[in-house]
Motif scaffolding. Structure first.
Motif, PDB file in Angstrom:
ATOM      1  N   CYS A  23       0.810  -1.225   0.000  1.00 38.14           N
ATOM      2  CA  CYS A  23       0.000   0.000   0.000  1.00 38.14           C
ATOM      3  C   CYS A  23       0.843   1.275   0.000  1.00 38.14           C
ATOM      4  N   VAL A  24       1.789   1.387   0.930  1.00 40.58           N
ATOM      5  CA  VAL A  24       2.572   2.616   1.066  1.00 40.58           C
ATOM      6  C   VAL A  24       3.478   2.846  -0.146  1.00 40.58           C
ATOM      7  N   PRO A  25       4.356   1.881  -0.524  1.00 36.99           N
ATOM      8  CA  PRO A  25       5.208   2.134  -1.699  1.00 36.99           C
ATOM      9  C   PRO A  25       4.408   2.327  -2.981  1.00 36.99           C
ATOM     10  N   ALA A  26       3.345   1.537  -3.161  1.00 38.53           N
ATOM     11  CA  ALA A  26       2.525   1.676  -4.359  1.00 38.53           C
ATOM     12  C   ALA A  26       1.823   3.032  -4.371  1.00 38.53           C
ATOM     13  N   GLY A  27       1.363   3.475  -3.198  1.00 38.10           N
ATOM     14  CA  GLY A  27       0.700   4.773  -3.109  1.00 38.10           C
ATOM     15  C   GLY A  27       1.622   5.915  -3.496  1.00 38.10           C
ATOM     16  N   LEU A  28       2.880   5.838  -3.077  1.00 40.39           N
ATOM     17  CA  LEU A  28       3.849   6.886  -3.426  1.00 40.39           C
ATOM     18  C   LEU A  28       4.129   6.899  -4.926  1.00 40.39           C
ATOM     19  N   ILE A  29       4.258   5.705  -5.514  1.00 43.46           N
ATOM     20  CA  ILE A  29       4.505   5.616  -6.959  1.00 43.46           C
ATOM     21  C   ILE A  29       3.305   6.156  -7.729  1.00 43.46           C
ATOM     22  N   ILE A  30       2.099   5.785  -7.302  1.00 43.90           N
ATOM     23  CA  ILE A  30       0.879   6.260  -7.956  1.00 43.90           C
ATOM     24  C   ILE A  30       0.786   7.786  -7.876  1.00 43.90           C
ATOM     25  N   LEU A  31       1.159   8.367  -6.734  1.00 42.70           N
ATOM     26  CA  LEU A  31       1.116   9.818  -6.565  1.00 42.70           C
ATOM     27  C   LEU A  31       2.058  10.512  -7.540  1.00 42.70           C
ATOM     28  N   VAL A  32       3.285   9.996  -7.657  1.00 45.15           N
ATOM     29  CA  VAL A  32       4.261  10.577  -8.591  1.00 45.15           C
ATOM     30  C   VAL A  32       3.751  10.458 -10.030  1.00 45.15           C
ATOM     31  N   CYS A  33       3.225   9.283 -10.380  1.00 48.43           N
ATOM     32  CA  CYS A  33       2.695   9.070 -11.727  1.00 48.43           C
ATOM     33  C   CYS A  33       1.495   9.975 -11.993  1.00 48.43           C
ATOM     34  N   TYR A  34       0.653  10.145 -10.987  1.00 52.07           N
ATOM     35  CA  TYR A  34      -0.532  11.003 -11.110  1.00 52.07           C
ATOM     36  C   TYR A  34      -0.116  12.427 -11.477  1.00 52.07           C
ATOM     37  N   ILE A  35       0.872  12.946 -10.765  1.00 49.27           N
ATOM     38  CA  ILE A  35       1.347  14.308 -11.022  1.00 49.27           C
ATOM     39  C   ILE A  35       1.935  14.424 -12.421  1.00 49.27           C
ATOM     40  N   VAL A  39       0.526  16.787 -15.508  1.00 45.33           N
ATOM     41  CA  VAL A  39       1.391  17.825 -16.054  1.00 45.33           C
ATOM     42  C   VAL A  39       1.505  17.700 -17.566  1.00 45.33           C
ATOM     43  N   GLU A  40       1.607  16.459 -18.061  1.00 43.07           N
ATOM     44  CA  GLU A  40       1.850  16.262 -19.495  1.00 43.07           C
ATOM     45  C   GLU A  40       0.590  16.359 -20.350  1.00 43.07           C
ATOM     46  N   THR A  41      -0.531  15.840 -19.862  1.00 43.85           N
ATOM     47  CA  THR A  41      -1.736  15.782 -20.691  1.00 43.85           C
ATOM     48  C   THR A  41      -2.964  16.279 -19.943  1.00 43.85           C
ATOM     49  N   LYS A  42      -3.977  16.606 -20.709  1.00 49.04           N
ATOM     50  CA  LYS A  42      -5.264  16.949 -20.116  1.00 49.04           C
ATOM     51  C   LYS A  42      -6.072  15.669 -19.926  1.00 49.04           C
ATOM     52  N   GLY A  43      -7.090  15.758 -19.087  1.00 48.45           N
ATOM     53  CA  GLY A  43      -7.932  14.600 -18.854  1.00 48.45           C
ATOM     54  C   GLY A  43      -7.610  13.919 -17.538  1.00 48.45           C
ATOM     55  N   PRO A  44      -8.358  12.882 -17.184  1.00 44.82           N
ATOM     56  CA  PRO A  44      -8.160  12.177 -15.913  1.00 44.82           C
ATOM     57  C   PRO A  44      -6.851  11.400 -15.892  1.00 44.82           C
ATOM     58  N   ALA A  45      -6.302  11.230 -14.700  1.00 45.41           N
ATOM     59  CA  ALA A  45      -5.062  10.476 -14.557  1.00 45.41           C
ATOM     60  C   ALA A  45      -5.327   8.981 -14.461  1.00 45.41           C
ATOM     61  N   PHE A  46      -6.566   8.618 -14.158  1.00 44.87           N
ATOM     62  CA  PHE A  46      -6.901   7.204 -14.006  1.00 44.87           C
ATOM     63  C   PHE A  46      -7.803   6.745 -15.145  1.00 44.87           C
ATOM     64  N   PHE A  47      -7.575   5.529 -15.566  1.00 45.24           N
ATOM     65  CA  PHE A  47      -8.385   4.883 -16.590  1.00 45.24           C
ATOM     66  C   PHE A  47      -9.305   3.894 -15.879  1.00 45.24           C
ATOM     67  N   TYR A  62      -9.255  -0.435 -12.440  1.00 45.03           N
ATOM     68  CA  TYR A  62      -8.591   0.862 -12.298  1.00 45.03           C
ATOM     69  C   TYR A  62      -7.135   0.754 -12.757  1.00 45.03           C
ATOM     70  N   LYS A  63      -6.736   1.697 -13.622  1.00 45.70           N
ATOM     71  CA  LYS A  63      -5.363   1.753 -14.107  1.00 45.70           C
ATOM     72  C   LYS A  63      -4.934   3.211 -14.204  1.00 45.70           C
ATOM     73  N   LEU A  64      -3.641   3.451 -14.231  1.00 47.39           N
ATOM     74  CA  LEU A  64      -3.133   4.779 -14.542  1.00 47.39           C
ATOM     75  C   LEU A  64      -3.219   4.974 -16.047  1.00 47.39           C
ATOM     76  N   ARG A  65      -3.685   6.126 -16.479  1.00 46.90           N
ATOM     77  CA  ARG A  65      -3.839   6.385 -17.911  1.00 46.90           C
ATOM     78  C   ARG A  65      -2.483   6.584 -18.567  1.00 46.90           C
ATOM     79  N   THR A  66      -2.247   5.868 -19.644  1.00 45.71           N
ATOM     80  CA  THR A  66      -0.970   5.955 -20.350  1.00 45.71           C
ATOM     81  C   THR A  66      -1.117   6.536 -21.759  1.00 45.71           C
ATOM     82  N   MET A  67      -2.355   6.840 -22.172  1.00 42.08           N
ATOM     83  CA  MET A  67      -2.597   7.355 -23.512  1.00 42.08           C
ATOM     84  C   MET A  67      -3.318   8.702 -23.464  1.00 42.08           C
TER      85      MET A  67
END
Length: 221
Positions: A23-35, A39-47, A62-67
């Protein structure tokens, strides 16, 4: 099948335990990826998308959006690889896009190991044998993923999924887990080719017009 039932219970317990530890390490990685995504694209950070799970029951994955959210440019449909963002490419190669599925594990909708949950529109296209892939919880990684992932054809994937259903055990799960870690570091099997992450599954028979119209253009495997 009776011999498998005790392990099904143990597997749920191990899934929740490992998810808690991550939970903790994954949460930190998700937070960095979210930001980085925001920053790079418009739209939601989660798919978020509906997928069939155990026995075909529908749940939201639930996934992090990569496109990019745009699906076409100048009237031309964009392929998955053309829509992939720079941040998304890094996230996908590291498999960080799968981390939000810890929520699905806590909700007992997924396991760490099992056949990948695919699109709802694929359900009427499976043969009865292929549909047996839904006889266990879907997973973040599975036997097909560590045996080639998107480099395999759909038929080869389904054969491996059904084989897992018939043979799944603690030792097999540990083997898949270990191979998953190795593949993440080697970055193997992420893309099927230069244009798409994986072609759309059209089934073993010609799909009906209704299935075609409902099938999304974007494929997330």
């Amino acid at each position: 099948m009776l011999l498998m039932k005790p392990y099904r219970f143990i597997k749920h317990f191990l899934d929740i335990l490992l998810a808690l530890l991550l939970c903790v390490p994954a949460g930190l990685i998700i937070l960095v990826c979210y930001i980085a995504i925001k920053v790079e694209t418009k739209g939601p950070a989660f798919f978020v998308q509906e997928r069939p799970g155990y026995k075909g029951q529908i749940f939201k994955i639930y996934k992090l959006r990569t496109m990019r959210v745009e699906t076409e440019k100048n009237g031309r449909p964009l392929s998955d690889m053309e829509r992939m963002t720079n941040t998304g490419r890094i996230i996908r190669k590291c498999s960080f896009d799968e981390l939000p599925q810890l929520l699905n594990i806590f909700r007992l909708e997924m396991s760490f190991i099992g056949p990948r949950p695919l699109l709802v529109s694929y359900l009427p296209l499976y043969t009865p044998e292929q549909n047996r892939r839904h006889d266990v919880l879907p997973g973040i990684s599975g036997w097909a993923q560590v045996s080639g992932r998107n480099e395999l054809s759909w038929e080869q994937k389904f054969e491996r999924d059904v084989w897992y259903v018939d043979h799944f055990s603690f030792l097999l799960d540990m083997k898949i887990f270990g191979k998953t870690i190795i593949n993440v570091f080697k970055r193997q099997g992420i893309d099927a080719g230069v244009n798409d992450t994986m072609p759309v599954f059209t089934g073993n028979v010609i799909p009906t017009k209704e299935v075609k119209s409902n099938a999304p253009q974007v494929v997330h495997s």
